[in-house]
Write a protein that holds these residues in place. Structure first.
Motif, PDB file in Angstrom:
ATOM      1  N   HIS A   1       0.848  -1.193   0.000  1.00 31.59           N
ATOM      2  CA  HIS A   1       0.000   0.000   0.000  1.00 31.59           C
ATOM      3  C   HIS A   1       0.881   1.241   0.000  1.00 31.59           C
ATOM      4  O   HIS A   1       2.103   1.144   0.107  1.00 31.59           O
ATOM      5  CB  HIS A   1      -0.981  -0.004   1.176  1.00 31.59           C
ATOM      6  CG  HIS A   1      -0.365   0.023   2.552  1.00 31.59           C
ATOM      7  ND1 HIS A   1       0.477  -0.972   3.021  1.00 31.59           N
ATOM      8  CD2 HIS A   1      -0.464   0.920   3.576  1.00 31.59           C
ATOM      9  CE1 HIS A   1       0.842  -0.695   4.266  1.00 31.59           C
ATOM     10  NE2 HIS A   1       0.301   0.451   4.622  1.00 31.59           N
TER      11      HIS A   1
ATOM     12  N   ASP B   1       5.658   4.427   5.220  1.00 30.29           N
ATOM     13  CA  ASP B   1       6.545   3.378   5.757  1.00 30.29           C
ATOM     14  C   ASP B   1       6.534   2.133   4.860  1.00 30.29           C
ATOM     15  O   ASP B   1       7.166   1.122   5.187  1.00 30.29           O
ATOM     16  CB  ASP B   1       6.197   3.023   7.217  1.00 30.29           C
ATOM     17  CG  ASP B   1       4.779   2.550   7.410  1.00 30.29           C
ATOM     18  OD1 ASP B   1       3.854   3.137   6.806  1.00 30.29           O
ATOM     19  OD2 ASP B   1       4.563   1.583   8.172  1.00 30.29           O
ATOM     20  N   HIS B   2       5.834   2.221   3.710  1.00 34.84           N
ATOM     21  CA  HIS B   2       5.818   1.103   2.746  1.00 34.84           C
ATOM     22  C   HIS B   2       6.245   1.523   1.340  1.00 34.84           C
ATOM     23  O   HIS B   2       6.452   0.658   0.483  1.00 34.84           O
ATOM     24  CB  HIS B   2       4.431   0.455   2.722  1.00 34.84           C
ATOM     25  CG  HIS B   2       4.079  -0.129   4.058  1.00 34.84           C
ATOM     26  ND1 HIS B   2       4.266  -1.459   4.366  1.00 34.84           N
ATOM     27  CD2 HIS B   2       3.630   0.468   5.190  1.00 34.84           C
ATOM     28  CE1 HIS B   2       3.924  -1.660   5.642  1.00 34.84           C
ATOM     29  NE2 HIS B   2       3.540  -0.507   6.156  1.00 34.84           N
TER      30      HIS B   2
ATOM     31  N   ASP C   1      -0.190  -4.293   5.888  1.00 34.46           N
ATOM     32  CA  ASP C   1      -0.857  -3.744   7.069  1.00 34.46           C
ATOM     33  C   ASP C   1      -2.326  -4.148   7.017  1.00 34.46           C
ATOM     34  O   ASP C   1      -3.010  -3.916   6.014  1.00 34.46           O
ATOM     35  CB  ASP C   1      -0.732  -2.215   7.096  1.00 34.46           C
ATOM     36  CG  ASP C   1       0.682  -1.766   7.450  1.00 34.46           C
ATOM     37  OD1 ASP C   1       1.563  -2.626   7.582  1.00 34.46           O
ATOM     38  OD2 ASP C   1       0.883  -0.539   7.596  1.00 34.46           O
TER      39      ASP C   1
ATOM     40  N   HIS D   1      -4.173  -2.215  12.778  1.00 31.27           N
ATOM     41  CA  HIS D   1      -3.302  -3.394  12.734  1.00 31.27           C
ATOM     42  C   HIS D   1      -3.945  -4.521  13.523  1.00 31.27           C
ATOM     43  O   HIS D   1      -4.933  -4.307  14.228  1.00 31.27           O
ATOM     44  CB  HIS D   1      -1.912  -3.031  13.277  1.00 31.27           C
ATOM     45  CG  HIS D   1      -1.265  -1.938  12.475  1.00 31.27           C
ATOM     46  ND1 HIS D   1      -0.704  -2.174  11.239  1.00 31.27           N
ATOM     47  CD2 HIS D   1      -1.167  -0.603  12.693  1.00 31.27           C
ATOM     48  CE1 HIS D   1      -0.262  -1.020  10.747  1.00 31.27           C
ATOM     49  NE2 HIS D   1      -0.533  -0.059  11.599  1.00 31.27           N
TER      50      HIS D   1
ATOM     51  N   HIS E   1       5.893  -5.712  11.967  1.00 30.63           N
ATOM     52  CA  HIS E   1       5.286  -4.377  12.008  1.00 30.63           C
ATOM     53  C   HIS E   1       4.938  -3.984  13.445  1.00 30.63           C
ATOM     54  O   HIS E   1       3.829  -3.562  13.751  1.00 30.63           O
ATOM     55  CB  HIS E   1       4.042  -4.312  11.110  1.00 30.63           C
ATOM     56  CG  HIS E   1       3.713  -2.913  10.627  1.00 30.63           C
ATOM     57  ND1 HIS E   1       3.116  -1.975  11.421  1.00 30.63           N
ATOM     58  CD2 HIS E   1       3.911  -2.299   9.429  1.00 30.63           C
ATOM     59  CE1 HIS E   1       2.952  -0.855  10.734  1.00 30.63           C
ATOM     60  NE2 HIS E   1       3.440  -1.024   9.525  1.00 30.63           N
TER      61      HIS E   1
HETATM   62 ZN   LIG Z   1       2.867   0.291   8.001  1.00 31.67          ZN
END
Ligand SMILES: [Zn+2]
Ligand SMILES: [Zn+2]
Length: 229
Positions: A58, A62-63, A153, A187, A206
């Protein structure tokens, strides 16, 4: 098939680096996610030359935050062929394109977009809205002589496991995002994974591993040396 993680942290767990992995399958190397710590990690570990294919779960920073830096490095420093970005839908391809265009001007110069369908050994599971409301996310399944599942995620794990249960039986290793905070709905609270621990090899990622509660039966990728790059 072999998977090595480049980081196992959540979005704000900078000490553990962004969750991402290099996966080798059928003599090809796939980078799964490219968050803001991934490019420097690949350079420091001398692994950047291995990246041939890229998959994104996604478009949170952070991805995907260092994707443009990775692509520029490949073109300017390494001077190698463009990496291939495997996309799951036309809409997701356009979102990635827009994200890159502002940074690279002409993304096609730096990356080749190829539909994931062309890779029989990889399938995506659409997890739209199950991490953040109205937001596109994907999990990925890789198959060789066994199956590797990468959740991305995911706040609601049930539909992913429902889909997995419908697949032909095969030894399966699941890498699943976890949170130790019951209030965190973006999450998967670790207790939600308890019904699924039987029958799968499961590892959490994660998260900040120092916050693991004593009663958590989910092993963390962070503590498995053989799973870290
Ligand atoms: Zn993330
Ligand atoms: Zn996210």
């Amino acid at each position: 098939m072999q998977i090595k993680f480049l980081g196992t942290g959540g979005a704000f767990d900078v000490d553990y680096l962004n969750s991402a992995a290099l996966l080798e399958l059928k003599e090809k190397t796939f980078l799964i996610d490219c968050g803001y710590t991934v490019y420097p990690t690949l350079v420091k570990k001398n692994l950047i030359n291995k990246v041939e294919y890229i998959l994104l779960t996604h478009l949170h920073n952070d991805h995907c935050g260092s994707l443009a830096s990775l692509l520029l490095h490949k073109s300017i420093i390494e001077k190698t062929d463009r990496p291939v970005l495997l996309y799951t839908s036309e809409q997701f391809r356009m979102q990635i394109y827009d994200f890159l265009e502002i940074q690279l001007k002409d993304p096609d110069k730096y990356v080749e977009f190829v539909p994931l369908e062309q890779f029989e050994a990889i399938r995506c599971i659409d997890t739209f809205g199950q991490h953040v409301e109205n937001f596109q996310t994907y999990a990925y399944i890789f198959e060789d002589d066994y199956r590797v599942v990468y959740s991305g995620d995911l706040g609601k794990p049930d539909s992913l496991f429902e889909k997995l249960e419908k697949l032909p039986h095969m030894p399966t290793c699941i890498f699943h995002d976890v949170t130790f905070d019951a209030e965190n709905t973006g999450h998967t609270y670790y207790k939600k994974l308890l019904p699924y621990l039987n029958g799968y090899d499961m590892f959490g990622y994660h998260c900040d591993p120092t916050k693991t509660p004593e009663d958590c039966p989910v092993r963390l990728v962070f503590y498995q040396k053989e799973l870290m790059a």
